[in-house]
Design a protein around this motif. Structure first.
Motif, PDB file in Angstrom:
ATOM      1  N   THR A 111       0.821  -1.211   0.000  1.00 29.67           N
ATOM      2  CA  THR A 111       0.000   0.000   0.000  1.00 29.67           C
ATOM      3  C   THR A 111       0.857   1.263   0.000  1.00 29.67           C
ATOM      4  O   THR A 111       0.536   2.239  -0.678  1.00 29.67           O
ATOM      5  N   TYR A 112       1.941   1.236   0.764  1.00 27.18           N
ATOM      6  CA  TYR A 112       2.782   2.425   0.908  1.00 27.18           C
ATOM      7  C   TYR A 112       4.143   2.280   0.223  1.00 27.18           C
ATOM      8  O   TYR A 112       5.071   3.015   0.540  1.00 27.18           O
ATOM      9  N   SER A 113       4.255   1.353  -0.715  1.00 28.36           N
ATOM     10  CA  SER A 113       5.508   1.168  -1.452  1.00 28.36           C
ATOM     11  C   SER A 113       5.473   1.951  -2.761  1.00 28.36           C
ATOM     12  O   SER A 113       4.448   1.975  -3.451  1.00 28.36           O
ATOM     13  N   ILE A 114       6.597   2.561  -3.107  1.00 26.44           N
ATOM     14  CA  ILE A 114       6.664   3.281  -4.380  1.00 26.44           C
ATOM     15  C   ILE A 114       6.772   2.309  -5.551  1.00 26.44           C
ATOM     16  O   ILE A 114       6.502   2.672  -6.696  1.00 26.44           O
ATOM     17  N   ASP A 115       7.166   1.064  -5.277  1.00 25.96           N
ATOM     18  CA  ASP A 115       7.283   0.048  -6.322  1.00 25.96           C
ATOM     19  C   ASP A 115       6.909  -1.314  -5.737  1.00 25.96           C
ATOM     20  O   ASP A 115       7.782  -2.095  -5.345  1.00 25.96           O
TER      21      ASP A 115
ATOM     22  N   ARG B 175      -7.377  12.532   4.040  1.00 30.36           N
ATOM     23  CA  ARG B 175      -6.634  12.049   5.199  1.00 30.36           C
ATOM     24  C   ARG B 175      -5.681  10.950   4.755  1.00 30.36           C
ATOM     25  O   ARG B 175      -5.881  10.303   3.735  1.00 30.36           O
ATOM     26  N   GLN B 176      -4.649  10.728   5.524  1.00 29.91           N
ATOM     27  CA  GLN B 176      -3.510   9.936   5.064  1.00 29.91           C
ATOM     28  C   GLN B 176      -3.862   8.528   4.632  1.00 29.91           C
ATOM     29  O   GLN B 176      -3.360   8.035   3.641  1.00 29.91           O
ATOM     30  N   SER B 177      -4.732   7.828   5.379  1.00 29.59           N
ATOM     31  CA  SER B 177      -5.029   6.447   5.040  1.00 29.59           C
ATOM     32  C   SER B 177      -5.670   6.330   3.669  1.00 29.59           C
ATOM     33  O   SER B 177      -5.510   5.323   2.988  1.00 29.59           O
ATOM     34  N   CYS B 178      -6.421   7.373   3.268  1.00 29.25           N
ATOM     35  CA  CYS B 178      -7.107   7.312   1.992  1.00 29.25           C
ATOM     36  C   CYS B 178      -6.198   7.716   0.842  1.00 29.25           C
ATOM     37  O   CYS B 178      -6.554   7.544  -0.321  1.00 29.25           O
ATOM     38  N   GLN B 179      -5.063   8.328   1.115  1.00 30.45           N
ATOM     39  CA  GLN B 179      -4.122   8.678   0.062  1.00 30.45           C
ATOM     40  C   GLN B 179      -3.255   7.486  -0.333  1.00 30.45           C
ATOM     41  O   GLN B 179      -2.525   7.543  -1.297  1.00 30.45           O
ATOM     42  N   ALA B 180      -3.346   6.420   0.428  1.00 29.60           N
ATOM     43  CA  ALA B 180      -2.544   5.237   0.147  1.00 29.60           C
ATOM     44  C   ALA B 180      -3.029   4.562  -1.131  1.00 29.60           C
ATOM     45  O   ALA B 180      -4.161   4.752  -1.572  1.00 29.60           O
ATOM     46  N   GLN B 181      -2.150   3.774  -1.725  1.00 26.84           N
ATOM     47  CA  GLN B 181      -2.517   2.997  -2.903  1.00 26.84           C
ATOM     48  C   GLN B 181      -3.434   1.857  -2.482  1.00 26.84           C
ATOM     49  O   GLN B 181      -3.216   1.220  -1.463  1.00 26.84           O
ATOM     50  N   MET B 182      -4.439   1.603  -3.295  1.00 27.94           N
ATOM     51  CA  MET B 182      -5.374   0.520  -3.017  1.00 27.94           C
ATOM     52  C   MET B 182      -5.399  -0.421  -4.210  1.00 27.94           C
ATOM     53  O   MET B 182      -5.787  -0.031  -5.304  1.00 27.94           O
ATOM     54  N   PHE B 183      -4.971  -1.648  -3.993  1.00 29.72           N
ATOM     55  CA  PHE B 183      -4.927  -2.654  -5.050  1.00 29.72           C
ATOM     56  C   PHE B 183      -6.030  -3.677  -4.805  1.00 29.72           C
ATOM     57  O   PHE B 183      -6.196  -4.161  -3.682  1.00 29.72           O
ATOM     58  N   SER B 184      -6.760  -4.015  -5.857  1.00 24.96           N
ATOM     59  CA  SER B 184      -7.840  -4.985  -5.715  1.00 24.96           C
ATOM     60  C   SER B 184      -7.283  -6.353  -5.363  1.00 24.96           C
ATOM     61  O   SER B 184      -6.113  -6.665  -5.614  1.00 24.96           O
ATOM     62  N   MET B 185      -8.140  -7.173  -4.796  1.00 23.39           N
ATOM     63  CA  MET B 185      -7.739  -8.524  -4.438  1.00 23.39           C
ATOM     64  C   MET B 185      -7.296  -9.306  -5.673  1.00 23.39           C
ATOM     65  O   MET B 185      -6.271 -10.006  -5.646  1.00 23.39           O
ATOM     66  N   LEU B 186      -8.033  -9.191  -6.763  1.00 22.90           N
ATOM     67  CA  LEU B 186      -7.693  -9.923  -7.982  1.00 22.90           C
ATOM     68  C   LEU B 186      -6.325  -9.527  -8.515  1.00 22.90           C
ATOM     69  O   LEU B 186      -5.557 -10.368  -8.994  1.00 22.90           O
ATOM     70  N   ARG B 187      -6.010  -8.253  -8.423  1.00 25.29           N
ATOM     71  CA  ARG B 187      -4.721  -7.786  -8.917  1.00 25.29           C
ATOM     72  C   ARG B 187      -3.571  -8.351  -8.082  1.00 25.29           C
ATOM     73  O   ARG B 187      -2.565  -8.796  -8.619  1.00 25.29           O
ATOM     74  N   GLN B 188      -3.739  -8.350  -6.771  1.00 23.00           N
ATOM     75  CA  GLN B 188      -2.703  -8.898  -5.903  1.00 23.00           C
ATOM     76  C   GLN B 188      -2.544 -10.399  -6.108  1.00 23.00           C
ATOM     77  O   GLN B 188      -1.422 -10.925  -6.115  1.00 23.00           O
ATOM     78  N   LEU B 189      -3.660 -11.107  -6.272  1.00 19.49           N
ATOM     79  CA  LEU B 189      -3.596 -12.544  -6.514  1.00 19.49           C
ATOM     80  C   LEU B 189      -2.875 -12.838  -7.821  1.00 19.49           C
ATOM     81  O   LEU B 189      -2.127 -13.821  -7.927  1.00 19.49           O
ATOM     82  N   ASP B 190      -3.081 -11.989  -8.814  1.00 18.35           N
ATOM     83  CA  ASP B 190      -2.405 -12.160 -10.101  1.00 18.35           C
ATOM     84  C   ASP B 190      -0.896 -11.988  -9.937  1.00 18.35           C
ATOM     85  O   ASP B 190      -0.107 -12.754 -10.506  1.00 18.35           O
ATOM     86  N   TRP B 191      -0.468 -10.999  -9.155  1.00 19.12           N
ATOM     87  CA  TRP B 191       0.967 -10.807  -8.901  1.00 19.12           C
ATOM     88  C   TRP B 191       1.568 -12.048  -8.262  1.00 19.12           C
ATOM     89  O   TRP B 191       2.655 -12.497  -8.652  1.00 19.12           O
TER      90      TRP B 191
END
Length: 239
Positions: A101-105, A146-162
């Motif tokens: 969520t908070y990684s630049i890469d 607010r800070q928590s909402c500025q974080a990157q949000m990746f869908s479950m399907l996208r993470q499972l694909d990775w």
């Protein structure tokens, strides 16, 4: 694989308390992981990042637990999570609590974690769910900045694909914690509403044998009995 590299500056929180409703998130995540820690065993558990370091893992059977991060008083090793100072295939389990969520890469981070993981090692990932109240900007416009909402949000399907591309077998995945401003409730976190949970968690294991076999290769590896049977028939006829 579509790039997830962030082009904007992302600041990693130093604790769950720094996030709006962060303590609720931490407690909800610990409740999700509680039944899994006794199933994870080995010699070394690496908890990457400040948020991972605050997760209660005392019920985990791995005795040697290391907190790794770029800063923080709870860190055992100070290092950039994208360049972990561990030997290849030396870690039995790894916890990434909201690190993607908070990684630049995120891709780079996952590959680095994969490098240090042993075969059949355990990987635990958590993050924010974009299909939730936190992900709906129009609904939560007053708190979106607010800070928590500025974080990157990746869908479950996208993470499972990775994870599948890295040849991980997903053992468990779930969304949970429907209302971010309230304590986690079993009544709300049921099967029907869980898809709208603000948080998600994935538990996976690193596999060495490809999960999807190549059909052409499988055909070539099949034993060929036809020629041998034909030869046996000819020999039988001669006698």
């Amino acid at each position: 694989m579509r790039s997830a590299r962030s082009i904007k500056q992302i600041t990693l929180p130093v604790s769950w308390a720094e996030l709006p409703w962060g303590e609720y998130y931490r407690v909800a995540l610990e409740r999700q992981l509680e039944p899994w820690w006794p199933k994870i065993f080995g010699f070394h558990l690496v908890k990457v990042g400040n948020l991972s370091a605050e997760i209660d893992t005392r019920s985990c059977l791995v005795s040697h637990q290391i907190n790794v991060g770029s800063q923080g008083q709870n860190m055992d090793v100070i290092a950039d999570p994208h360049y972990l100072p561990f030997a290849t295939k030396s870690v039995d389990a790894c916890l990434l609590a909201h690190m993607l969520t908070y990684s630049i890469d995120p891709h780079w981070l996952l590959r680095e974690v994969d490098r240090i993981m042993i075969d059949d090692g355990w990987l635990v990932i958590s993050g924010f769910n974009p299909i939730s109240l936190l992900g709906l900007r129009k609904v939560i416009t007053p708190i979106y900045r607010r800070q928590s909402c500025q974080a990157q949000m990746f869908s479950m399907l996208r993470q499972l694909d990775w994870l599948r591309l890295l040849n991980y077998e997903v053992i468990h995945h779930a969304n949970f914690h429907i209302l971010p401003w309230q304590k986690s409730s079993k009544r709300l976190d049921n099967a029907c509403l869980s898809i709208l949970g603000c948080l998600n968690v994935i538990i996976a294991r690193k596999r060495t044998i490809p999960l999807t076999l190549n059909s052409m290769r499988a055909t070539l590896l099949k034993p060929k009995f036809s020629n041998a049977l034909g030869a046996a028939k000819n020999v039988h006829r001669r006698y």
